[in-house]
Design a protein around this motif. Sequence first.
Motif, PDB file in Angstrom:
ATOM      1  N   CYS A 105      -6.666   8.047 -11.509  1.00  0.00           N
ATOM      2  CA  CYS A 105      -5.264   8.259 -11.184  1.00  0.00           C
ATOM      3  C   CYS A 105      -4.967   9.735 -11.411  1.00  0.00           C
ATOM      4  O   CYS A 105      -5.366  10.298 -12.437  1.00  0.00           O
ATOM      5  N   LEU A 106      -4.333  10.357 -10.455  1.00  0.00           N
ATOM      6  CA  LEU A 106      -3.986  11.774 -10.605  1.00  0.00           C
ATOM      7  C   LEU A 106      -3.068  11.960 -11.806  1.00  0.00           C
ATOM      8  O   LEU A 106      -2.127  11.183 -12.006  1.00  0.00           O
TER       9      LEU A 106
ATOM     10  N   PHE B 213       2.767   2.424 -14.785  1.00  0.00           N
ATOM     11  CA  PHE B 213       2.471   1.093 -14.259  1.00  0.00           C
ATOM     12  C   PHE B 213       1.132   0.599 -14.798  1.00  0.00           C
ATOM     13  O   PHE B 213       1.027  -0.534 -15.281  1.00  0.00           O
ATOM     14  N   TYR B 214       0.107   1.439 -14.728  1.00  0.00           N
ATOM     15  CA  TYR B 214      -1.221   1.024 -15.197  1.00  0.00           C
ATOM     16  C   TYR B 214      -1.228   0.738 -16.699  1.00  0.00           C
ATOM     17  O   TYR B 214      -1.839  -0.223 -17.153  1.00  0.00           O
ATOM     18  N   LYS B 215      -0.534   1.562 -17.464  1.00  0.00           N
ATOM     19  CA  LYS B 215      -0.449   1.318 -18.910  1.00  0.00           C
ATOM     20  C   LYS B 215       0.261  -0.001 -19.191  1.00  0.00           C
ATOM     21  O   LYS B 215      -0.129  -0.742 -20.098  1.00  0.00           O
TER      22      LYS B 215
ATOM     23  N   ARG C 187      -5.906   1.799 -20.150  1.00  0.00           N
ATOM     24  CA  ARG C 187      -5.772   2.986 -20.990  1.00  0.00           C
ATOM     25  C   ARG C 187      -6.497   4.150 -20.338  1.00  0.00           C
ATOM     26  O   ARG C 187      -7.561   3.973 -19.745  1.00  0.00           O
ATOM     27  N   PRO C 188      -5.922   5.338 -20.423  1.00  0.00           N
ATOM     28  CA  PRO C 188      -6.582   6.516 -19.840  1.00  0.00           C
ATOM     29  C   PRO C 188      -7.776   6.945 -20.690  1.00  0.00           C
ATOM     30  O   PRO C 188      -7.765   6.784 -21.915  1.00  0.00           O
ATOM     31  N   LEU C 189      -8.797   7.462 -20.038  1.00  0.00           N
ATOM     32  CA  LEU C 189      -9.979   7.974 -20.729  1.00  0.00           C
ATOM     33  C   LEU C 189      -9.924   9.498 -20.684  1.00  0.00           C
ATOM     34  O   LEU C 189     -10.484  10.128 -19.800  1.00  0.00           O
TER      35      LEU C 189
ATOM     36  N   VAL D 181     -14.271  14.308 -14.496  1.00  0.00           N
ATOM     37  CA  VAL D 181     -14.762  13.880 -13.195  1.00  0.00           C
ATOM     38  C   VAL D 181     -15.481  15.053 -12.528  1.00  0.00           C
ATOM     39  O   VAL D 181     -14.962  16.164 -12.507  1.00  0.00           O
ATOM     40  N   PHE D 182     -16.663  14.789 -11.999  1.00  0.00           N
ATOM     41  CA  PHE D 182     -17.400  15.777 -11.228  1.00  0.00           C
ATOM     42  C   PHE D 182     -17.552  15.263  -9.806  1.00  0.00           C
ATOM     43  O   PHE D 182     -17.648  14.050  -9.589  1.00  0.00           O
TER      44      PHE D 182
END
Length: 131
Positions: A92-93, A102-104, A109-111, A116-117
């Motif tokens: 997610c940007l 919304f995702y939370k 949970r954000p990592l 990201v490569f």
Amino acid sequence: MGDLVEATVETLRHSLFGRGAARCVIGELEGEPVGFALYFYNFSTFVGKPGLYLEDLFVRPAHRGLGLGKLLLQYLANLAREEDCGRMEWFCLDWNAPSIAFYKKMGARPLDDWTVFRLDAQALEDLAFPQ
């Protein structure tokens, strides 16, 4: 972000139906398509199981707030459980605050400790073995 989209009807048709590289679930309301979730499977050596990777989740703006996004995520979570996936992930940007909230709310949970490569088309060409 439409100006960044390179996909065409033909490339999507080939990738989804010709190669089977990804799958798509269409969300309908009263017979009208109003959203979709595009996903594929990956594999985690950490958990030793496949994972379900959500590439895109989209609900038309006029139909947001009705619970359709949650239903699509629930469908995928159920599918991941049935397929014995160890996890479900997506990007997610970081500026997309409504989506992050919304995702939370869904329990994600954000990592923050991963980066990201990406190799784009030219970088892939440059790195690949010469033909």
